[in-house]
Write a protein that holds these residues in place. Structure first.
Motif, PDB file in Angstrom:
ATOM      1  N   ARG A   1       0.867  -1.177   0.000  1.00  0.00           N
ATOM      2  CA  ARG A   1       0.000   0.000   0.000  1.00  0.00           C
ATOM      3  C   ARG A   1       0.907   1.232   0.000  1.00  0.00           C
ATOM      4  NH1 ARG A   1      -5.216  -1.541   0.946  1.00  0.00           N
ATOM      5  NH2 ARG A   1      -5.530  -3.537   2.037  1.00  0.00           N
TER       6      ARG A   1
ATOM      7  N   PRO B   1      -7.445   9.622  -5.909  1.00  0.00           N
ATOM      8  CA  PRO B   1      -8.620   9.853  -5.050  1.00  0.00           C
ATOM      9  C   PRO B   1      -8.543  11.170  -4.289  1.00  0.00           C
ATOM     10  CG  PRO B   1      -7.884   7.591  -4.843  1.00  0.00           C
ATOM     11  CD  PRO B   1      -6.848   8.303  -5.635  1.00  0.00           C
ATOM     12  N   PHE B   2      -7.348  11.553  -3.846  1.00  0.00           N
ATOM     13  CA  PHE B   2      -7.195  12.819  -3.141  1.00  0.00           C
ATOM     14  C   PHE B   2      -7.521  13.997  -4.053  1.00  0.00           C
ATOM     15  CE2 PHE B   2      -4.636  16.436  -1.682  1.00  0.00           C
ATOM     16  CZ  PHE B   2      -5.090  16.550  -0.381  1.00  0.00           C
TER      17      PHE B   2
ATOM     18  N   ILE C   1      -4.923   3.785  -9.268  1.00  0.00           N
ATOM     19  CA  ILE C   1      -5.824   3.156  -8.311  1.00  0.00           C
ATOM     20  C   ILE C   1      -5.766   1.641  -8.520  1.00  0.00           C
ATOM     21  CG2 ILE C   1      -8.214   2.993  -7.531  1.00  0.00           C
ATOM     22  CD1 ILE C   1      -8.624   5.821  -8.574  1.00  0.00           C
TER      23      ILE C   1
ATOM     24  N   GLN D   1      -0.604   5.738  -4.471  1.00  0.00           N
ATOM     25  CA  GLN D   1      -1.831   5.188  -5.038  1.00  0.00           C
ATOM     26  C   GLN D   1      -3.078   5.943  -4.582  1.00  0.00           C
ATOM     27  OE1 GLN D   1      -1.307   1.294  -2.902  1.00  0.00           O
ATOM     28  NE2 GLN D   1      -3.517   1.411  -2.703  1.00  0.00           N
ATOM     29  N   TYR D   2      -2.929   6.795  -3.560  1.00  0.00           N
ATOM     30  CA  TYR D   2      -4.055   7.599  -3.086  1.00  0.00           C
ATOM     31  C   TYR D   2      -4.057   9.005  -3.674  1.00  0.00           C
ATOM     32  CZ  TYR D   2      -4.183   3.840   0.333  1.00  0.00           C
ATOM     33  OH  TYR D   2      -4.226   2.607   0.931  1.00  0.00           O
TER      34      TYR D   2
END
Length: 203
Positions: A98, A106-107, A182, A102-103
């Motif tokens: 993780r 979405p952010f 993602i 990868q965020y």
């Protein structure tokens, strides 16, 4: 006495030749006849329209087969940039972790939604903008850049150790770009879960 011996030899029955083994009872077919029977009949198209229709059906079936093969991660159906053990190692390394990067997407979506929401209180809106845009956004960008650099360096280093005879050019950038995606939208689809366990097969 000599004549009696000669006569006896002449009167002895000659040994009959061994009978030939029984045949198949039918003539051996010619090679071209046997091959012709093995071939399945091919119906030629009646006209150009029918030929085009058959061609489209074959192409559609081939696209479906290739799509299913890519979704399963079969090597021969993957694009050239995704083929090879080095790229497979990079994908599995990224997918088993993780990462902050990868965020990032979405952010970005959350930031856009917040900036579009019409807050009735102007003071509250200013506070949200300061917290998200002025503070959160720069922190996220720094985190993404540092995470991408670290992923590229780490994957390239491990790939060079694991595959000494393989070409590892571009594998670091490949891993960093995959880390920005993602997880559910990554292609080829991940074959390992976070932690390294293999993805269970779909029922």
């Amino acid at each position: 006495m000599f004549r009696r011996t000669q006569t006896t030899a002449d009167d002895s029955p000659a040994s009959a030749p061994d009978p030939k083994p029984a045949g198949k009872g039918r003539p051996t077919p010619k090679r071209r006849d046997a091959e012709g029977r093995r071939r399945q009949p091919v119906t030629a198209p009646k006209d150009r329209k029918e030929a085009y229709r058959q061609l489209r059906e074959r192409q559609a079936k081939e696209r479906v087969r290739a799509r299913e093969g890519m979704m399963r991660g079969e090597e021969r159906y993957l694009p050239a940039r995704d083929q090879g053990p080095v790229r497979k190692f990079a994908r599995d390394w990224v997918d088993s972790r993780r990462l902050v990067s990868q965020y990032f997407l979405p952010f970005m979506v959350v930031v856009l939604l917040i900036t579009w929401i019409p807050f009735p209180d102007q003071n509250f809106r200013n506070a949200v903008n300061i917290a998200v845009v002025t503070i959160g956004w720069p922190i996220m960008m720094v985190g993404v850049v540092l995470a991408s650099v670290w992923v590229a360096w780490r994957v390239k280093k491990l790939a060079a150790e694991k595959f000494p005879g393989e070409n590892i050019r571009g594998v670091g950038f490949y891993a960093a770009m995959r880390g920005l995606q993602i997880r559910k939208l990554r292609f080829p689809p991940p074959t390992v879960l976070p932690g390294g366990r293999p993805v269970p097969p779909k029922k």
